[in-house]
Design an enzyme around this catalytic site. Structure first.
Site, PDB file in Angstrom:
ATOM      1  N   CYS A 118     -25.285  23.325   1.612  1.00 35.41           N
ATOM      2  CA  CYS A 118     -25.300  21.921   2.043  1.00 35.41           C
ATOM      3  C   CYS A 118     -26.612  21.551   2.737  1.00 35.41           C
ATOM      4  CB  CYS A 118     -24.107  21.632   2.949  1.00 35.41           C
ATOM      5  SG  CYS A 118     -22.536  21.836   2.088  1.00 35.41           S
TER       6      CYS A 118
ATOM      7  N   ASP B 181      -5.555  45.007  -6.051  1.00 32.00           N
ATOM      8  CA  ASP B 181      -4.206  44.462  -6.136  1.00 32.00           C
ATOM      9  C   ASP B 181      -3.571  45.049  -7.398  1.00 32.00           C
ATOM     10  OD1 ASP B 181      -1.985  43.027  -5.620  1.00 32.00           O
ATOM     11  OD2 ASP B 181      -2.908  41.055  -5.778  1.00 32.00           O
TER      12      ASP B 181
END
Lengths: 645, 645
Positions: free
Chosen positions: B279, B89
């Protein structure tokens, strides 16, 4: 056994269930273990998925001489090497699939007891969807007879008595009632496998609702044989606590992977659309290159991971108050499930669901589908609007439909004009009519709707608006509207007092505002937000308005006024005499100390705690509804807030 | 660079994109790497998530003397230790957030080139939603000027030229057109971050649609700054190929976890509603007990796992043909996203989307929401019904709404009666009118709707039915209906011939049946299913009906007849002269060899391949639509099925 509600949403609950082998959180999923063929061992499941409970089949153990001997000698926990809670099934399903299994119903119960199953199951009669009502009735009768006899043999094992009744809701409900009258511990809902297999989810929903409506609400409920995560959230919302899954291995054997949205054939996938440990470890081509046994194992593991992720998502939704949102999202994936949601709109079911629906939630109400407007919370709002809300004038000014169902409708300037005229004013919203007094109350300010909603929802709200405005003098507002001043029907012309009166009536029942606010009112507002916080009446603090849901917390002095102004049994929870000293100390009221309760109270409603002579002891917050508190032996029924010393 | 479509659904596509550092599959997500602060290193991401491409910020590197030196010496790949594709960018966003960054627009492009970025980005002017149209126009003008200059400096780096234009669709479209005319390689859609932050998804959708409608379809499109998985599927369905995520780490720093349905605060969770490796490894309390750095890392990893799982789910949906179903499911989670879907109903957009929508899919069309009836496939069906279908009689018998939009309406007996009478008969279905001749054609037989649909969908279908029946003599069918025999408007009174004629007209255009079936017809049916398989006309096999979608595969002899009967440019793809020998050998037609194409042809339509003199060379299947084949330099445009030797 103990079974206690810890969190709740919809008619679903998150409970702690205790067996001889430990504490189990519900909702939960019991992986089915075939003692002859464990593709994943219970130990491995415990390690990877932290499972707390599983189910295995006592009939398979019983039939195999070696397994039987071993189970009788060492117990079932040693047999399959699992130290958590074990439920056993009885052979009913095998009887349904393979025909007569030639098993003595009492013998198999004794066997389960003797191998130390935590939860054994009676040998019930599997009711099929194709049965006539007479056949189904016969099966129910025999199931109940067997349950009665089996209970005498259960010993210290918990006994699961299965509810049958084919697709006949009245049979299901009656079966549930009759089994509830016995000393049973656990209630599977049986006979749903053929319905699940044909995606007859509407019928599954009818079976669950009928069973739940007949059942003792303090007992765990198991939806037998429903192993696909697609249905879990809806079943939990209707009050199911347990599921079992043989699907994880059946699907794996068949090369199919379960996802939250449905099932995909592994062979057709070019990528694994999942992040479970299996799908994160392997690429699809690596999985394809594994040998068939190992691949099946990995697919089975994936299926378990996905199934338990859904269970955990559901628990998160129950705790967070967004279970209906989850249910509607899941239903969007499957047209048959979409149909099943429509069953919930039937008046009988909506009425039942409303009794269990919390009056306040941690989450806002999110629009998810055309079903949203039919949620019990909105049904309750409409019902209370018609039975509890009193408009302040003959004329009602109606503001046109806006994008959001709350205050933005009313500019300060317009409010001042309408205030002077003493008229009632109402917004015509996505949820139906919203009188300005209620626009900060749950679920009105706490709703998130799209700017443009579907036509069905719109027309539904419109019908309620029209019913509300019937027999009223109505002015539809536009900028040129002129309104004549009126003599108010009620005395409270101050807008803030109108707000607190109306919310009090909606929350505590018609007449509550008169009882609560009969005197000189002082309103204390939040300095930061300008919103009402505390309400003082004749110098005593009677209620506080909560910032999150715009509803009141009842103070002791408010309780005294409501107790005086509202007749028994309104707003009361009656505690037994032996609980009185504890309540006076500020202790909360447990289910077993509740003698009776106002049937209009709902979970999370504020209430008055009285003794058997209707002497006020305390104010508190309902955690259970009336039928629950009369049934539950364990856990809190009312959280005492302030008690009279 | 090459960029080739491999799979497609909706206006979305699964492509292979090649940079100097390898092949990237789209849709894809570029994790944002801050070279100063890598919470997860690119190497770790590669290992755990197999990332193919990432984005880092050349401005940050440029501003830091040490990093700049290192990058210029070793290249950006060494600098951040990643051997895959790297996009950089330019500092535009920093300029927007922090004000004037004082950077020379050409200098930063040269810098990106010199550090060997695979895809560099111009320093464009970030258009904000609050800008006036004049301000936005000024920004677009300057962006285009900079793009022109930057292109001369890009060297062998691919250059991303960002589309701006604030919330003004005409500016966005014009900006896209003008940038497309330049030698740019990659098109970010910029300025959407403030829209995303305020959940202005309808505006995001308008920005994407305007950009896509102005853009060269053969170039990759990147939705700059949209890092939440909630929006991915919709953006892909509209033709976005790339996303970037700094959100994974920003949210983690803020203690927030991303889920496919939205975001949850980690502190408020009592359980982890997910099965990703993070998780699955930790319980919520274990995660809470980690030190803050380690916990943030784990949350960031979770966010990446969830984001990539969504990308993989989207790719699976594109390949499987159920992208719209996924989009509607995701939109059900968020009312603002629900509003955004409504934008797609606007005639201009629906018209555009229809050009990209495949004519046949691997999956059935599933009802997911009231948006379903507005999908491009159904819009196309309605359009073709009105422009291509010719009823066989003056009278139309209408069967009442049934539960399913296909054959079940018609019993054999009724069909025989209606056949004798020579009348047209039509079912009144959820999808609109279904003439019996079309009831096995995609998407009619391949639709799964609930039994009871929402009112909006119902009324929508109803309107189409009424429009269809207008100016017709209509008889609504019930068991007492008597129908008089008619003289048919068309000659084909045989039901099977009626079916193949009608489908041929719907599929190939009005008049196709006359061209194709002008002669002695023999129909060969499947022995097993009884369904039409092959159609022989005057002894030559002209078409075959496919079992999966009820549409025709065109045979060479059928192609010859259509070529003769339908005037140029109908049904034609015109190949350049140099491709002719290859096509005659049976080779497929690549984009760069397409000279022109009938603008009514759609992806997966059957077509005629002709040379520049309109001599028939082959028949084939469209993989791209007209605008795509005229734009794409790489990859197949038409798959040749049979060629004239």
């Amino acid at each position: 056994m103990t079974f206690e509600i810890k969190e709740r949403d919809a008619a679903g609950r998150l409970c702690k269930f205790t067996t001889k082998h430990g504490v189990v959180t519900t909702p939960n999923l019991l992986p089915v273990i075939n003692p002859n063929k464990m593709i994943i061992t219970p130990k491995e499941m415990k390690k990877r998925l932290n499972i707390e409970i599983l189910i295995t089949n006592s009939y398979i153990i019983y039939k195999d001489v070696k397994l039987r001997k071993q189970a009788l000698e060492q117990g079932v926990h040693k047999l399959i090497d699992f130290s958590g809670s074990i439920m056993t099934d009885s052979g009913t399903f095998q009887n349904y699939v393979y025909g007569d299994v030639n098993l003595d119903p009492l013998e198999i119960v004794r066997f389960q007891r003797d191998i130390s199953s935590d939860i054994g199951t009676i040998l019930d009669i599997f009711g099929t969807p194709s049965q006539t009502k007479e056949e189904a009735e016969q099966g129910v009768k025999e199931t109940i007879t067997r349950a009665k006899k089996s209970i005498t043999e259960k010993g210290d094992m918990l006994l699961a008595c299965t509810i049958q009744g084919s697709i006949y809701p009245d049979l299901r409900e009656r079966c549930a009632q009759q089994l509830s009258a016995l000393d049973a511990d656990f209630f599977p809902i049986g006979g749903v496998v053929p319905l699940m297999e044909n995606q007859r989810y509407s019928d599954v929903v009818r079976c669950i609702l009928a069973a739940k409506q007949g059942l003792d609400p303090s007992k765990p409920v198991h939806l037998f044989g429903a192993g696909h995560p697609l249905i879990f959230s809806l079943a939990v919302a209707l009050g199911c606590d347990f599921f079992d899954s043989s699907a994880y291995v059946k699907y794996a054997n068949d090369g199919r992977m379960m996802f939250q949205w449905g099932t995909e054939k592994f062979d057709e996938l070019t990528e694994l659309p999942c992040c479970c440990p299996v799908c994160s470890k392997y690429t699809v081509s690596e999985l394809k290159n594994l040998d068939i046994m190992e691949r099946t194992l990995q697919l089975a593991l994936h299926n378990l991971y996905v199934s338990f992720a859904e269970i955990k998502t559901i628990r998160t939704a129950v705790t967070g108050g967004w279970l209906w949102e989850l249910v509607e999202q899941r239903a969007s994936a499957n047209p048959s499930l979409n149909d099943a949601l429509r069953v919930l709109r039937e008046p009988k079911h909506l009425h039942w669901l409303e009794h269990y629906e919390p009056t306040s939630k941690k989450s806002a109400l999110f629009y998810t589908s055309p079903q949203t407007i039919h949620r019990p919370t909105i049904y309750r709002y409409h019902t209370r609007l018609f039975t509890r809300y009193e408009p302040m004038s003959k004329t009602t000014v109606v503001f046109p439909e806006g994008t959001k169902p709350y205050s933005m409708f009313y500019s300060r300037e317009i409010i001042n004009i309408l205030k002077k005229k003493n008229v009632n004013f109402v917004a015509d919203s996505h949820i139906g009519p919203i009188p300005f007094e209620l626009d900060e109350m749950y679920p009105l300010a706490q709703s998130v709707f799209p700017e443009i909603i579907d036509q069905e929802t719109r027309e539904n709200a419109q019908q309620v608006v029209e019913r509300f405005l019937k027999n009223k003098r109505v002015i539809r507002w536009d900028e040129h509207t002129t309104i004549e001043e009126e003599k108010p029907l009620k005395q409270n012309i101050n807008l803030d007092v109108r707000r607190i009166s109306a919310v009090a009536d909606m929350q505590f029942g018609r007449g509550a505002s008169k009882a609560l606010l009969n005197g000189e009112i002082t309103i204390i507002k939040s300095k930061r937000t300008g919103k009402i916080r505390n309400v003082i009446c004749d110098g005593s603090h009677v209620i506080s308005m909560r910032a999150n849901d715009g509803l009141f917390t009842l103070k002791l002095d408010g309780g005294r006024r409501l107790h005086k102004g509202l007749k028994y049994p309104l707003l009361r929870v009656v505690a037994t005499d032996d609980a009185e000293p504890f309540i006076k100390e500020g202790k909360s009221v447990f289910g077993k100390f509740v003698k009776d309760c106002d049937s209009d109270l709902r979970p999370f409603d504020e209430c008055l705690i009285v003794n058997e002579n209707d002497t006020l002891l305390a104010v508190g917050r309902m955690l259970l509804n009336r039928v629950e508190m009369l049934a539950f032996r364990h856990g809190m029924a009312v959280k005492t807030r302030e008690s009279i010393k």
